[in-house]
Scaffold this active site. Structure first.
Site, short mmCIF file in Angstrom:
data_model
loop_
_atom_site.label_atom_id
_atom_site.label_comp_id
_atom_site.label_asym_id
_atom_site.label_seq_id
_atom_site.Cartn_x
_atom_site.Cartn_y
_atom_site.Cartn_z
N SER A 50 0.98 -1.15 -0.07
CA SER A 50 0.11 -0.20 -0.10
C SER A 50 0.86 1.36 -0.38
O SER A 50 2.13 1.32 -0.48
CB SER A 50 -1.14 0.18 1.29
N ASP A 82 -1.14 -2.21 -4.37
CA ASP A 82 -2.56 -1.86 -3.44
C ASP A 82 -2.85 -0.51 -3.71
O ASP A 82 -1.95 0.61 -2.90
CB ASP A 82 -2.77 -2.48 -2.23
N HIS A 180 -13.20 -0.76 5.10
CA HIS A 180 -11.57 -1.23 5.24
C HIS A 180 -11.10 -1.21 6.98
O HIS A 180 -11.76 -0.16 7.26
CB HIS A 180 -10.51 0.19 4.28
N HIS A 209 -12.00 -5.95 -0.96
CA HIS A 209 -10.94 -5.21 -0.22
C HIS A 209 -12.20 -5.49 1.06
O HIS A 209 -13.16 -5.59 1.15
CB HIS A 209 -11.80 -3.71 -0.74
N ASN A 231 -9.00 -9.39 -1.15
CA ASN A 231 -7.61 -8.40 0.40
C ASN A 231 -7.94 -8.90 1.08
O ASN A 231 -8.99 -7.89 2.34
CB ASN A 231 -8.03 -7.29 0.27
N VAL A 232 -6.95 -8.86 2.16
CA VAL A 232 -6.87 -8.54 3.84
C VAL A 232 -5.32 -7.82 4.14
O VAL A 232 -4.41 -8.26 4.01
CB VAL A 232 -6.23 -10.63 4.48
N THR A 234 -5.88 -6.11 7.61
CA THR A 234 -5.91 -5.70 9.43
C THR A 234 -6.07 -6.80 10.41
O THR A 234 -5.70 -7.12 11.52
CB THR A 234 -7.15 -4.65 9.49
O1 G3H Z 1 -7.48 -2.86 0.18
C1 G3H Z 1 -6.21 -3.90 1.37
C2 G3H Z 1 -7.36 -4.25 1.82
O2 G3H Z 1 -8.80 -3.88 1.39
C3 G3H Z 1 -7.75 -4.46 3.77
O3 G3H Z 1 -8.89 -4.12 4.28
O4 G3H Z 1 -7.33 -4.12 5.89
O5 G3H Z 1 -9.77 -4.31 6.04
O6 G3H Z 1 -8.48 -6.52 5.63
P1 G3H Z 1 -8.36 -4.62 5.07
ZN ZN Z 2 -8.82 -1.70 -0.36
#
Ligand code: G3H
Ligand code: ZN
Length: 307
Positions: A50, A82, A180, A209, A231-232, A234
């Site tokens: 990111s 990302d 997110h 996401h 996408n993971v 957090t």
């Molecule tokens: O682009 C990254 C993801 O959308 C991560 O989202 O932190 O809620 O898992 P998250």
């Molecule tokens: Zn995202």
């Protein structure tokens, strides 16, 4: 093996009704945890970087670590940008050897989003690199939006076909109920909306996401209706920090950071393993690094019957 692009692995995932985990990486221990889990589970994996990760670790440094990690395993690894928010960032990542890009124009008016996505797709495709785009907007939990406000930002299925045709994007991030950076799995996905988008663009892998906050039971239906990249971030940060806290508490006099970071890396690895199994990408890669042929256990009709 060398990095691969997201194009082939996401098409295979779409055709065979599984999703590829796209895990955010900020440091060496997270990268190692992610690729070790993918290798052991025989799953393709996307390591994504990111803007925050680039600010923290540096573009060349992060890209170098992911390339090294990929070279040490025998499953396909993608290095993905990302939420790239501008043209320059995408070009810099292209030059740094990323094998998948994202332009996130979700905060701009539709026409601007179309124009910039198209511009980035044109240059990326010259280099053979696929691009993910976003239509609608997946909000941040820090925005503290009401349920109605989250719904208002969701992807309009009626815009999907034209958006893909006009931009040439290879995959599409959709807003369908997730937010997110949620710390608990409480979000329910609008499966009918995912289905409607998939019907409009049946050959375009859809991207979910904000998946850390999604209820576990929502994933099977989402994958069934075209979600091919999940996408993971957090959830892995939570695992990493839990390891750190536990290790610091357990060894209060220890000064060697490796003692703490080892537990963090182990916890990230187990969190990734859990998601890979949930997304049904475990066991899709054979010993030589290719997809197992006709993985019938991933066929639609048998979803739910698998473990
Ligand atoms: O682009 C990254 C993801 O959308 C991560 O989202 O932190 O809620 O898992 P998250
Ligand atoms: Zn995202």
């Amino acid at each position: 093996m060398p990095l691969v692009t997201s194009k082939e692995i996401l098409s295979t995932a779409l055709e065979n009704h599984f999703a590829v985990g796209a895990f955010n990486a900020n440091n060496m221990e997270q990268i190692q945890g992610i690729v070790e889990a993918a290798e052991e589970e025989r799953a393709p994996v996307i390591l994504q970087v990111s803007q925050g990760a680039i600010r923290y670790a540096g573009l060349e440094f992060t890209a170098g670590m992911v390339k090294t990690a990929a070279s040490l395993v025998s499953v396909p690894v993608v290095l993905h940008l990302d939420h790239g928010y501008d043209f320059e960032q995408n070009v810099l990542c292209l030059r740094a050897g990323f094998t998948s890009l994202m332009y996130d124009g979700s905060k701009t008016p539709l026409e601007e989003n179309v124009a910039m996505t198209k511009k980035i797709v044109e240059i990326a495709h010259i280099a053979g690199i696929p691009v993910e785009a976003e239509l609608g907007r997946v909000a941040q939990s820090t925005d503290k939006l009401s349920y109605e406000a989250v719904c208002a930002l969701m992807t309009d299925p009626a815009q999907a076909k034209e958006f893909i045709e006009r931009t040439g994007a290879d995959s599409l991030a959709v807003a369908c109920g997730s937010v997110h950076a949620m710390k608990a799995q409480e979000a329910e996905l609008d499966i009918a909306r995912i289905q409607a988008i998939h019907e409009q663009v049946p050959h375009t892998p859809l991207v979910l996401h904000g998946s850390s906050g999604v209820k576990t039971e929502s994933f099977v239906a989402a994958i069934e209706h075209g979600i091919s990249k999940i996408n993971v971030a957090t959830y892995l940060n939570q695992a990493f920090t839990r390891g750190l806290r536990e290790a610091v508490a357990k060894y209060p006099d220890e000064v060697d950071p490796r003692k703490f970071l080892t537990l963090s890396r182990d916890y990230v690895k187990e969190a990734v393993r859990e998601k890979i199994r949930l997304f049904r990408s475990a066991g899709t890669i054979d010993a030589s690094g290719g997809f197992r042929s006709a993985p019938k256990q991933f066929r639609s009709a048998e979803l739910g019957a698998a473990e």
